[in-house]
Write a protein that holds these residues in place. Structure first.
Motif, PDB file in Angstrom:
ATOM      1  N   ARG A 116      35.926 -11.119  -0.741  1.00 20.28           N
ATOM      2  CA  ARG A 116      34.664 -11.655  -1.247  1.00 20.28           C
ATOM      3  C   ARG A 116      34.689 -12.013  -2.743  1.00 20.28           C
ATOM      4  NH1 ARG A 116      28.845  -8.950   0.054  1.00 20.28           N
ATOM      5  NH2 ARG A 116      27.789 -10.907   0.514  1.00 20.28           N
ATOM      6  N   LEU A 152      34.044 -15.789  -4.115  1.00 21.16           N
ATOM      7  CA  LEU A 152      32.920 -16.076  -5.030  1.00 21.16           C
ATOM      8  C   LEU A 152      33.440 -16.700  -6.323  1.00 21.16           C
ATOM      9  CD1 LEU A 152      30.654 -12.912  -4.560  1.00 21.16           C
ATOM     10  CD2 LEU A 152      30.116 -15.262  -3.884  1.00 21.16           C
ATOM     11  N   GLY A 154      34.272 -20.284  -5.694  1.00 23.70           N
ATOM     12  CA  GLY A 154      33.038 -21.074  -5.620  1.00 23.70           C
ATOM     13  C   GLY A 154      32.453 -21.329  -7.004  1.00 23.70           C
ATOM     14  N   VAL A 155      32.459 -20.284  -7.839  1.00 25.13           N
ATOM     15  CA  VAL A 155      31.917 -20.419  -9.208  1.00 25.13           C
ATOM     16  C   VAL A 155      32.758 -21.418 -10.006  1.00 25.13           C
ATOM     17  CG1 VAL A 155      31.561 -19.178 -11.383  1.00 25.13           C
ATOM     18  CG2 VAL A 155      30.788 -18.164  -9.240  1.00 25.13           C
ATOM     19  N   PHE A 169      31.318 -20.258  -0.632  1.00 22.21           N
ATOM     20  CA  PHE A 169      30.153 -19.363  -0.642  1.00 22.21           C
ATOM     21  C   PHE A 169      29.794 -18.915   0.779  1.00 22.21           C
ATOM     22  CE2 PHE A 169      28.771 -21.190  -4.955  1.00 22.21           C
ATOM     23  CZ  PHE A 169      29.367 -20.133  -5.611  1.00 22.21           C
ATOM     24  N   ALA A 217      32.319 -16.306   1.725  1.00 19.41           N
ATOM     25  CA  ALA A 217      32.059 -15.071   0.943  1.00 19.41           C
ATOM     26  C   ALA A 217      30.872 -14.305   1.537  1.00 19.41           C
ATOM     27  CB  ALA A 217      31.782 -15.424  -0.516  1.00 19.41           C
ATOM     28  N   TRP A 218      29.885 -15.055   1.990  1.00 18.63           N
ATOM     29  CA  TRP A 218      28.701 -14.434   2.608  1.00 18.63           C
ATOM     30  C   TRP A 218      29.062 -13.822   3.966  1.00 18.63           C
ATOM     31  CZ3 TRP A 218      26.031 -16.764   6.964  1.00 18.63           C
ATOM     32  CH2 TRP A 218      24.878 -16.071   7.336  1.00 18.63           C
ATOM     33  N   LYS A 256      32.297  -9.944   4.787  1.00 20.96           N
ATOM     34  CA  LYS A 256      31.905  -8.819   3.938  1.00 20.96           C
ATOM     35  C   LYS A 256      32.888  -7.657   4.051  1.00 20.96           C
ATOM     36  CE  LYS A 256      27.131 -10.164   4.297  1.00 20.96           C
ATOM     37  NZ  LYS A 256      26.062 -10.241   5.268  1.00 20.96           N
TER      38      LYS A 256
END
Lengths: 96, 205
Positions: free
Chosen positions: B102, B106, B109-110, B161, B164-165, B168
């Motif tokens: 994750r 993330l 994505g950032v 994203f 990542a969601w 988990k």
């Protein structure tokens, strides 16, 4: 069989040192390339230089980030041949 | 069994074909994403060739256009995308070692969001000079190619994203690792396109 091998942790190195080394090499390479490109007055050398550095980066990404060197060498060769050919053709077109 | 009925015999599969299929199936991410990779690469390569050809036919137009760009911001964006590519590769490596993916997804994505933000800033600078797609050949190709590339980055950000969601837990299933590998190859594709596009637009004169 192949799909089992693909995600079997045993078939891949446990260490991520190659990934980290590739990243540590690519970052300064990009910065040095920018500094050279900004300062270089000789435009005949500039184009082959920046495009060759780009090709080197692509091959490194394929080899280390995409893991082609370990899992599918033939695809890494195909990528290398394609991008070297693309680089040469762009240099020749821009040198007209 | 009636001996007069025709016997159906299955022929042995061609060993060369089986070998080739095994090679294709063993690619990280599976064959489909590699089909996408080469289709996208060939499409962009075609536009690179057209760009290079026209830059020599209309040299003054291309050089005056390049003078308005910001190579330092583009270099920063290259560093951002390369870092995103490294992070997604770390996510794939972590998934095989039953470690959390994750944070890496993330981070990737950032990095994509940051890339797009810098590009939007550059577009604002360009538009402040009254430039649009129809200004001249250079600006048409600059806007067309970079906007097309940005659309690919935005799609990649969405994938990262979403995964990542969804992912988990640290122990991912075989199928989930396969999907993650395919998403990583897509992100590397976006990175590779930019690695060539960046010097072509900003530095070749």
């Amino acid at each position: 069989m192949n799909s089992i091998q693909k995600s079997d942790p045993g078939s891949h190195p446990k260490s991520t040192i190659n990934l980290d080394l590739a990243w540590f090499f690519l970052i300064p390479l990009t910065i040095v390339n920018y500094v050279f490109a900004e300062k270089m007055q000789n435009l005949e050398i500039l184009t082959p230089l920046v495009l060759s550095v780009a090709t080197l980066k692509v091959i490194m990404i394929g080899s280390e980030f995409m893991e082609l060197r370990r899992s599918a060498t033939w695809m890494l060769w195909l990528m290398a041949i394609f991008f070297i050919g693309l680089n040469l053709s762009l240099i020749l077109l821009l040198a007209r | 069994v009636n001996s007069s009925e025709p016997q159906i015999t299955l022929s042995e599969p061609d060993p060369n074909l089986s070998k080739f299929k095994a090679k294709i199936d063993n690619l990280p991410g599976g064959p489909l994403i590699w089909g996408v990779f080469w289709m996208e690469m060939l499409t962009f390569a075609f536009f690179f060739w057209v760009f290079a050809w026209l830059s020599r036919s209309e040299q003054a137009v291309f050089q005056s256009g390049q003078a308005l760009l910001h190579p330092s911001q583009a270099t920063f964006n290259t560093l951002v995308l390369l870092t995103g590519s490294w992070m997604v590769a770390r996510a794939v490596a972590s998934s095989r070692q039953n470690q959390a993916v994750r944070p890496w997804l993330l981070g990737t994505g950032v990095s994509g969001v940051l890339f797009i933000a810098v590009k939007i800033w550059e577009y604002q600078q360009v538009y402040s000079h009254g430039i649009s797609l129809s200004t001249n050949t250079f600006w048409f190709f600059y806007l067309f190619l970079t906007l097309l590339h940005n659309a690919h980055v935005a799609l990649g950000v969405g994938f990262m994203f979403y995964l990542a969601w969804k992912y988990k837990t640290t122990k991912l299933l075989e199928e989930q690792i396969h999907t993650l590998e395919a998403a990583a190859i897509y992100w590397h594709l976006v990175d590779v396109i930019w690695v060539i596009l960046f010097p072509l637009i900003y530095f070749t004169r």
